[in-house]
Scaffold this motif. Sequence first.
Motif, short mmCIF file in Angstrom:
data_model
loop_
_atom_site.label_atom_id
_atom_site.label_comp_id
_atom_site.label_asym_id
_atom_site.label_seq_id
_atom_site.Cartn_x
_atom_site.Cartn_y
_atom_site.Cartn_z
N PRO A 79 1.46 -2.53 9.51
CA PRO A 79 0.00 -2.40 9.41
C PRO A 79 -0.46 -0.98 9.09
O PRO A 79 -1.41 -0.78 8.32
CB PRO A 79 -0.52 -2.84 10.77
CG PRO A 79 0.54 -3.70 11.32
CD PRO A 79 1.82 -3.15 10.80
N ILE A 80 0.20 0.01 9.64
CA ILE A 80 -0.17 1.40 9.37
C ILE A 80 0.09 1.73 7.90
O ILE A 80 -0.75 2.34 7.23
CB ILE A 80 0.60 2.36 10.30
CG1 ILE A 80 0.12 2.17 11.73
CG2 ILE A 80 0.42 3.81 9.86
CD1 ILE A 80 0.91 2.95 12.76
N ALA A 82 0.31 -0.40 5.37
CA ALA A 82 -0.61 -1.17 4.52
C ALA A 82 -2.00 -0.55 4.52
O ALA A 82 -2.65 -0.45 3.46
CB ALA A 82 -0.67 -2.62 5.00
N TYR A 83 -2.47 -0.11 5.67
CA TYR A 83 -3.79 0.50 5.75
C TYR A 83 -3.82 1.83 4.99
O TYR A 83 -4.78 2.13 4.28
CB TYR A 83 -4.19 0.70 7.21
CG TYR A 83 -5.59 1.20 7.41
CD1 TYR A 83 -6.67 0.43 7.04
CD2 TYR A 83 -5.82 2.47 7.93
CE1 TYR A 83 -7.97 0.89 7.22
CE2 TYR A 83 -7.11 2.94 8.12
CZ TYR A 83 -8.18 2.14 7.76
OH TYR A 83 -9.45 2.59 7.94
N ALA A 84 -2.76 2.63 5.13
CA ALA A 84 -2.69 3.91 4.40
C ALA A 84 -2.66 3.66 2.89
O ALA A 84 -3.32 4.37 2.13
CB ALA A 84 -1.46 4.69 4.84
N ALA A 86 -3.91 1.06 1.28
CA ALA A 86 -5.24 0.58 0.87
C ALA A 86 -6.23 1.75 0.78
O ALA A 86 -7.01 1.84 -0.18
CB ALA A 86 -5.75 -0.48 1.84
N LEU A 87 -6.20 2.66 1.74
CA LEU A 87 -7.08 3.83 1.70
C LEU A 87 -6.78 4.71 0.49
O LEU A 87 -7.70 5.15 -0.21
CB LEU A 87 -6.94 4.65 2.98
CG LEU A 87 -7.68 4.16 4.20
CD1 LEU A 87 -7.37 5.06 5.39
CD2 LEU A 87 -9.16 4.14 3.96
#
Length: 113
Positions: A79-80, A82-84, A86-87
């Motif tokens: 999740p970390i 994937a979030y990084a 996406a940002l």
Amino acid sequence: MVLSKEEEAFIKRKHEHTLKLRNEYLKQSSNPFRHATGEGGTVFDAGLARFQAMRVSNYEHFRPTGHSFRMGMFAVVLPIVAYAWALKSERDCREEKYRSGLVAYKDRQFKFI
């Protein structure tokens, strides 16, 4: 609802055990001389003590396995990442629009950065 003899006996045993534990708790908690034993105002619960001891010694008995590795990867790392990603992709796209002139300065979200 019709219960079998075994189920009825089990429910009766469970109820008797619950009443026995309840009466023991009431007896110990209402003892006026309890402070003389040095135990304080709480009743010692063996089940709670075992649970707390298990929680403390959990890391001493932990064995890393493939399953625990996958759980850590999918619950924490993935999740970390994937979030990084996406940002980063969203910011790169927005920066490209700003640099190419597709977005006017007055329409930008952060004008003073």
